[in-house]
Write a protein that holds these residues in place. Structure first.
Motif, PDB file in Angstrom:
ATOM      1  N   ASN A   1      49.291   0.396  10.782  1.00  0.00           N
ATOM      2  CA  ASN A   1      49.103  -0.917   9.897  1.00  0.00           C
ATOM      3  C   ASN A   1      49.485  -0.485   8.564  1.00  0.00           C
ATOM      4  O   ASN A   1      50.011  -1.120   7.734  1.00  0.00           O
TER       5      ASN A   1
ATOM      6  N   GLN B   1      52.846   0.247   7.385  1.00  0.00           N
ATOM      7  CA  GLN B   1      53.996  -0.765   7.606  1.00  0.00           C
ATOM      8  C   GLN B   1      54.567  -1.471   6.359  1.00  0.00           C
ATOM      9  O   GLN B   1      53.651  -1.688   5.284  1.00  0.00           O
ATOM     10  N   GLY B   2      56.058  -1.452   6.235  1.00  0.00           N
ATOM     11  CA  GLY B   2      56.456  -1.941   5.166  1.00  0.00           C
ATOM     12  C   GLY B   2      56.795  -1.115   3.998  1.00  0.00           C
ATOM     13  O   GLY B   2      57.404  -1.398   2.958  1.00  0.00           O
TER      14      GLY B   2
ATOM     15  N   TRP C   1      60.287   4.276   5.217  1.00  0.00           N
ATOM     16  CA  TRP C   1      60.488   4.142   6.673  1.00  0.00           C
ATOM     17  C   TRP C   1      61.935   3.883   6.488  1.00  0.00           C
ATOM     18  O   TRP C   1      62.916   4.432   7.429  1.00  0.00           O
TER      19      TRP C   1
ATOM     20  N   TYR D   1      59.406   0.613  17.104  1.00  0.00           N
ATOM     21  CA  TYR D   1      58.216   0.976  16.473  1.00  0.00           C
ATOM     22  C   TYR D   1      57.041   0.081  17.170  1.00  0.00           C
ATOM     23  O   TYR D   1      57.473  -1.101  17.743  1.00  0.00           O
TER      24      TYR D   1
ATOM     25  N   ALA E   1      53.575  -2.018  17.385  1.00  0.00           N
ATOM     26  CA  ALA E   1      52.649  -2.556  16.333  1.00  0.00           C
ATOM     27  C   ALA E   1      51.317  -2.879  16.891  1.00  0.00           C
ATOM     28  O   ALA E   1      51.338  -3.131  18.407  1.00  0.00           O
TER      29      ALA E   1
ATOM     30  N   TYR F   1      50.784  -7.801  14.761  1.00  0.00           N
ATOM     31  CA  TYR F   1      51.752  -8.571  15.191  1.00  0.00           C
ATOM     32  C   TYR F   1      51.416 -10.105  14.809  1.00  0.00           C
ATOM     33  O   TYR F   1      52.241 -10.806  14.322  1.00  0.00           O
TER      34      TYR F   1
ATOM     35  N   VAL G   1      55.878  -8.033  10.617  1.00  0.00           N
ATOM     36  CA  VAL G   1      55.749  -6.381  10.757  1.00  0.00           C
ATOM     37  C   VAL G   1      57.271  -5.945  10.414  1.00  0.00           C
ATOM     38  O   VAL G   1      58.054  -6.028  10.911  1.00  0.00           O
ATOM     39  N   THR G   2      57.087  -5.612   9.094  1.00  0.00           N
ATOM     40  CA  THR G   2      58.304  -5.121   8.088  1.00  0.00           C
ATOM     41  C   THR G   2      58.514  -3.572   8.647  1.00  0.00           C
ATOM     42  O   THR G   2      58.099  -2.744   7.903  1.00  0.00           O
ATOM     43  N   MET G   3      59.331  -3.485   9.501  1.00  0.00           N
ATOM     44  CA  MET G   3      59.827  -2.032   9.591  1.00  0.00           C
ATOM     45  C   MET G   3      61.330  -2.051   9.907  1.00  0.00           C
ATOM     46  O   MET G   3      61.747  -2.863  10.525  1.00  0.00           O
TER      47      MET G   3
ATOM     48  N   LEU H   1      60.836  -3.993  18.790  1.00  0.00           N
ATOM     49  CA  LEU H   1      59.213  -3.760  18.514  1.00  0.00           C
ATOM     50  C   LEU H   1      58.391  -4.040  19.697  1.00  0.00           C
ATOM     51  O   LEU H   1      58.667  -4.674  20.837  1.00  0.00           O
TER      52      LEU H   1
END
Length: 407
Positions: free
Chosen positions: A223, A226-227, A231, A248, A250, A255, A260-262, A267
């Motif tokens: 967590n 993330q972002g 990445w 990824y 989460a 969530y 969830v910025t990946m 997901l």
């Protein structure tokens, strides 16, 4: 040609996004976001020591002089793009003292068990380590399988016709303070951390690609990271080594609380949504409870979502905290079986990509009833009601989200 990748929110289906009214809540020294009026602590802790002491449960004691590994007795219905992923998480803490013959024997034992449940998929989760929450390095630990041993296990699962996922999982026993969560790590130097993480992942990406694994989970439940823009380059490099799907996983709280910025196209969710109902709740009541959580993010079909972990203790009171890996209340097999039935119904009604049950431990014999004095209540192998629910799920007529939406 380089494959285009989009932020995850952009690849979710066209659904109605509901606003989340959330308030910040501080657990330890990391802020979490919670739905107003529903402060539920994170309980997904995967601490093997807490749930399975040495020699506990149905674990099979092994030595280097292992019996000859049996052949895969049955072959799964081969998974094809667009079909649901029906599987389990196999958690593997390797012991270097175990011979390769022992590793092969256990892999075939689990392959036969999963095929017997009508699974078509398996995800291999294994630990890696770091020194503490603020460390800038990660590495293989004493229980991390080598890339070569991982490749052999993947090969055996492929012999059984199973779709394979490779899933490194940060070992929380190496974090400080005790019981710290992997989602709260705060490396002091993120450049150094990501460089170290990529160095660790590289031989496993190569092994997974060599054995044609379908998915490589680039990270799980991180967590706090993330972002992070690091990445982008890490996933770019991973896709140069691994030709399958890079995903990824989460945690459920992340969530539902926001994007969830990946930079991945798929997901997974480690889904331990609490449902505040009694032990005698109907399956439909449990389904409604899950839908209430999922609707906080998006309503309608979720074809790009896989339930990467679903599990619950076979005990009284488990619906209130499905991810409680520590408590051992009175055993209640029906609680676990009904939860599995409800989750399977949600997966089908929301047109999800599939579900993986947490979990089976690599050194266990899944055909043996768990010793409830020692084993985790989340164990499902050897529990007849739970196995019946899994088989019913895996033999349902659900065709999956379709080849145009599922990887």
């Amino acid at each position: 040609m380089k494959r285009a990748r989009l932020p995850l929110l952009a690849v979710l289906p066209a659904t109605v996004i509901s606003l989340v009214v959330a308030v910040p809540f501080v657990a330890g020294d990391h802020p979490l976001r919670w739905e107003s009026g529903s402060l539920v602590p994170h309980l997904v802790l995967h601490d093997q020591d807490a749930t399975r002491p040495a020699g506990s449960g149905s674990t099979t004691t092994a030595s280097n002089a292992s019996p000859a590994a049996p052949k895969v007795a049955e072959v799964a219905q081969k998974w094809k793009k667009g079909m649901p992923q029906w599987g389990a998480q196999l958690y593997w803490e390797d012991n270097p003292a175990h011979s390769l013959e022992y590793v092969e024997k256990q892999a075939r034992l689990h392959a036969n068990y999963l095929v017997g449940l009508h699974a078509n998929s398996v995800s291999i989760s294994f630990p890696f380590v770091t020194k503490n929450r603020f460390a800038d390095e990660v590495s293989r630990g004493t229980k991390t399988p080598t890339p070569d041993r991982l490749a052999r296990v993947l090969q055996i699962f492929h012999e059984a016709g199973l779709r394979t996922t490779v899933r490194p999982l940060m070992d929380e026993k190496t974090l400080e303070p005790d019981n710290a969560w992997r989602g709260s790590i705060k490396p002091a130097d993120r450049d150094a951390w990501f460089a170290s993480y990529e160095k660790f992942l590289t031989p496993y990406l190569k092994a997974a690609d060599g054995e044609k694994a379908a998915t490589f989970v680039i990270a799980t439940e991180l967590n706090s990271l993330q972002g992070d823009p690091h990445w982008d380059s890490l996933v770019d490099d991973a896709e140069k080594l691994f030709t399958g799907e890079v995903s990824y996983d989460a945690n459920w709280d992340a969530y539902v609380s926001g994007p969830v910025t990946m930079p991945v196209r798929h997901l997974g969710i480690d889904a331990y949504f609490p449902v505040k109902v009694g032990d005698d709740a109907s399956v439909q009541t449990l389904v409604d409870g899950w839908d209430n959580w999922l609707d906080r993010k998006a309503t309608g079909p979720l074809p790009k979502i896989t339930i990467a972990e679903a599990g619950i203790g076979a005990m009284n009171g488990a619906y209130h905290a499905p991810g409680d890996f520590y408590t051992k209340r009175a055993v209640n097999p029906k609680v676990q079986a009904n939860w599995y039935t409800a989750v399977c119904q949600v997966v089908q009604e929301r047109h999800m990509s599939g579900v993986y049950w947490w979990s089976i431990y690599f050194d266990d014999d899944p055909n043996t009833k768990p010793d409830d004095q020692k084993a985790s209540r989340l164990d499902f192998a050897g529990r007849p009601q739970s196995e019946k629910a899994i088989k019913a799920c895996f033999t349902s007529d659900y065709a999956g989200p379709g080849p145009d939406t599922a990887s």
